[in-house]
Design a protein around this motif. Structure first.
Motif, PDB file in Angstrom:
ATOM      1  N   SER A 275       0.826  -1.209   0.000  1.00 44.86           N
ATOM      2  CA  SER A 275       0.000   0.000   0.000  1.00 44.86           C
ATOM      3  C   SER A 275       0.857   1.255   0.000  1.00 44.86           C
ATOM      4  O   SER A 275       0.462   2.293  -0.547  1.00 44.86           O
ATOM      5  N   LEU A 276       2.035   1.169   0.609  1.00 44.75           N
ATOM      6  CA  LEU A 276       2.976   2.294   0.581  1.00 44.75           C
ATOM      7  C   LEU A 276       3.735   2.340  -0.736  1.00 44.75           C
ATOM      8  O   LEU A 276       3.931   3.410  -1.315  1.00 44.75           O
ATOM      9  N   VAL A 277       4.159   1.163  -1.200  1.00 43.94           N
ATOM     10  CA  VAL A 277       4.961   1.096  -2.426  1.00 43.94           C
ATOM     11  C   VAL A 277       4.169   1.626  -3.625  1.00 43.94           C
ATOM     12  O   VAL A 277       4.712   2.366  -4.456  1.00 43.94           O
ATOM     13  N   LYS A 278       2.888   1.267  -3.701  1.00 44.50           N
ATOM     14  CA  LYS A 278       2.077   1.709  -4.842  1.00 44.50           C
ATOM     15  C   LYS A 278       1.921   3.224  -4.890  1.00 44.50           C
ATOM     16  O   LYS A 278       1.687   3.803  -5.954  1.00 44.50           O
ATOM     17  N   VAL A 305      12.722  -5.353   0.676  1.00 41.41           N
ATOM     18  CA  VAL A 305      11.961  -5.833  -0.475  1.00 41.41           C
ATOM     19  C   VAL A 305      10.743  -4.934  -0.640  1.00 41.41           C
ATOM     20  O   VAL A 305       9.980  -4.738   0.314  1.00 41.41           O
ATOM     21  N   ALA A 306      10.552  -4.381  -1.835  1.00 39.90           N
ATOM     22  CA  ALA A 306       9.345  -3.607  -2.129  1.00 39.90           C
ATOM     23  C   ALA A 306       8.299  -4.545  -2.707  1.00 39.90           C
ATOM     24  O   ALA A 306       8.552  -5.234  -3.695  1.00 39.90           O
ATOM     25  N   GLU A 307       7.120  -4.597  -2.066  1.00 35.94           N
ATOM     26  CA  GLU A 307       6.028  -5.442  -2.549  1.00 35.94           C
ATOM     27  C   GLU A 307       5.118  -4.661  -3.487  1.00 35.94           C
ATOM     28  O   GLU A 307       5.121  -3.440  -3.511  1.00 35.94           O
ATOM     29  N   PHE A 308       4.334  -5.387  -4.288  1.00 36.35           N
ATOM     30  CA  PHE A 308       3.358  -4.798  -5.205  1.00 36.35           C
ATOM     31  C   PHE A 308       4.009  -3.812  -6.191  1.00 36.35           C
ATOM     32  O   PHE A 308       3.481  -2.735  -6.446  1.00 36.35           O
ATOM     33  N   VAL A 309       5.146  -4.212  -6.729  1.00 33.73           N
ATOM     34  CA  VAL A 309       5.792  -3.401  -7.763  1.00 33.73           C
ATOM     35  C   VAL A 309       5.126  -3.769  -9.089  1.00 33.73           C
ATOM     36  O   VAL A 309       5.438  -4.790  -9.686  1.00 33.73           O
ATOM     37  N   ILE A 323      16.320   0.436  -2.756  1.00 38.81           N
ATOM     38  CA  ILE A 323      15.743  -0.778  -2.185  1.00 38.81           C
ATOM     39  C   ILE A 323      16.404  -1.986  -2.847  1.00 38.81           C
ATOM     40  O   ILE A 323      16.746  -1.954  -4.027  1.00 38.81           O
ATOM     41  N   ASP A 324      16.601  -3.043  -2.084  1.00 35.40           N
ATOM     42  CA  ASP A 324      17.391  -4.179  -2.557  1.00 35.40           C
ATOM     43  C   ASP A 324      16.658  -5.092  -3.538  1.00 35.40           C
ATOM     44  O   ASP A 324      17.258  -5.594  -4.490  1.00 35.40           O
ATOM     45  N   TYR A 325      15.357  -5.328  -3.294  1.00 34.60           N
ATOM     46  CA  TYR A 325      14.607  -6.283  -4.107  1.00 34.60           C
ATOM     47  C   TYR A 325      13.246  -5.714  -4.489  1.00 34.60           C
ATOM     48  O   TYR A 325      12.681  -4.894  -3.761  1.00 34.60           O
ATOM     49  N   ALA A 326      12.725  -6.211  -5.595  1.00 32.17           N
ATOM     50  CA  ALA A 326      11.378  -5.850  -6.048  1.00 32.17           C
ATOM     51  C   ALA A 326      10.565  -7.128  -6.234  1.00 32.17           C
ATOM     52  O   ALA A 326      11.067  -8.139  -6.739  1.00 32.17           O
TER      53      ALA A 326
END
Length: 339
Positions: A275-278, A305-309, A323-326
């Protein structure tokens, strides 16, 4: 305790009046034991019976759900289950999923898919990292989303059975699909499981028997589950880390996040809530929060890790933030384990 009351030749309105009188009578009663008095209360779930009503079992199930709804709304009240009550219909459907968990396992209706967790700097990784996601099909082969059955499985205490199946299935398929490059696979665990010493013993024995290296496994637990029973979470994590297992704190930023918790939990990965990443491309507030989470995590030696990319725009922004991972549809949709 639960009791059933059958009112014959009675309309919904008349039945509601009877139930309200029943509630008032019970509320006025005081249970006396020795020198102590106890208040007694009751919540009522009511369902109408018509000529085209379902069978007795379904009517009782619906009345039971209506009673839970009365409790959720503050107790000491009547909740009438209308025929077109979509919320109760959904709960009844969810309950059927939960009631059939053991049956679903026997009938092989649970299965796993994998989703890539992609490093932003690909040259840094010698192996792939996947999250294993649980899926369920009904007897007609229709997909049931995790949002439909996971929360209710947690609510009614059968989620640990599901967690055990997931861990067993993940370890069984590791040698065939992930062992070549010693890929890292992430497995979601519920708060109920990390607080259950029997599950800890089960997991230790299963991992040792499987011969899958501990450092090829990562257990994901939600921020909410970890914080709710932090001492249990610490104990579980430290025990698993003796086997080399890694840990990810999932959905960070979705609840009452506090960086102080990170100091007390042996976390390897911090997954920033989607919800933050989006909101990163358009919301300065979300971008600032994500940047802060990333910086603090890196100071503590934790990878992020960034979720919901889901778009190239988000991917560009998280690259700038370092950020390290998507993880998301833009880097890889969930696919079959064998693909």
């Amino acid at each position: 305790d639960e009791f059933g009351l059958l009112l014959e030749g009675c309309s919904i309105t008349e039945a509601g009046i009877v139930c309200e009188q029943l509630i008032r009578t019970i509320n006025n009663y005081r249970l006396k034991w020795k020198t102590v008095e106890f208040d007694v209360g009751v919540s009522v779930g009511m369902v109408g019976i018509s000529n085209n009503a379902a069978n007795a079992a379904e009517l009782l199930s619906r009345a039971d759900l209506a009673c839970y709804q009365a409790k959720n709304l503050g107790r000491g009240r009547v909740y009438i289950a209308e025929n077109n009550n979509q919320e109760l219909d959904l709960q009844q459907t969810q309950m059927s999923h939960v009631a059939n968990v053991s049956q679903a396992i026997k009938e092989n209706r649970f299965y796993l898919v994998k989703q890539l967790i992609k490093p932003m700097a690909s040259q840094d990784e010698q192996r792939d990292h996947y999250e294993l996601l649980l899926r369920l099909k009904d007897r007609e082969g229709n997909s049931i989303t995790p949002e439909e059955f996971i929360p209710v499985a947690e609510r009614y205490g059968v989620i640990t059975i599901v967690d055990r199946w997931v861990l067993e299935a993940a370890l069984k398929c590791y040698q065939q699909y992930f062992a070549a490059k010693q890929d890292l696979v992430s497995i979601n665990l519920s708060g109920a499981s990390i607080n259950d010493e029997r599950f800890t013993t089960f997991a230790i024995d299963l991992i040792k028997q499987s011969q899958v290296p501990g450092d090829c496994l990562c257990f994901e637990i939600t921020e909410t589950a970890a914080i709710a029973q932090i001492s249990h979470a610490q104990k579980f994590m430290l025990t698993m880390k003796e086997l080399g297992v890694k840990f990810a704190l999932d959905d960070f930023g979705s609840g009452l996040s506090s960086f102080s918790y990170l100091k007390n939990l042996p976390i390897d990965y911090l997954k920033i809530d989607g919800s933050l990443v989006k909101g990163i491309p358009d919301e300065e507030y979300d971008r600032a929060i994500v940047t802060s989470i990333n910086e603090v995590a890196h100071l503590m030696g934790i990878k992020t890790v960034a979720e919901f990319v889901e778009t190239e725009q988000i991917l560009e922004h998280i690259a700038k933030i370092s950020i390290d991972y998507a993880q998301g549809y833009i880097t890889g949709k969930p696919v079959a384990i064998a693909s």
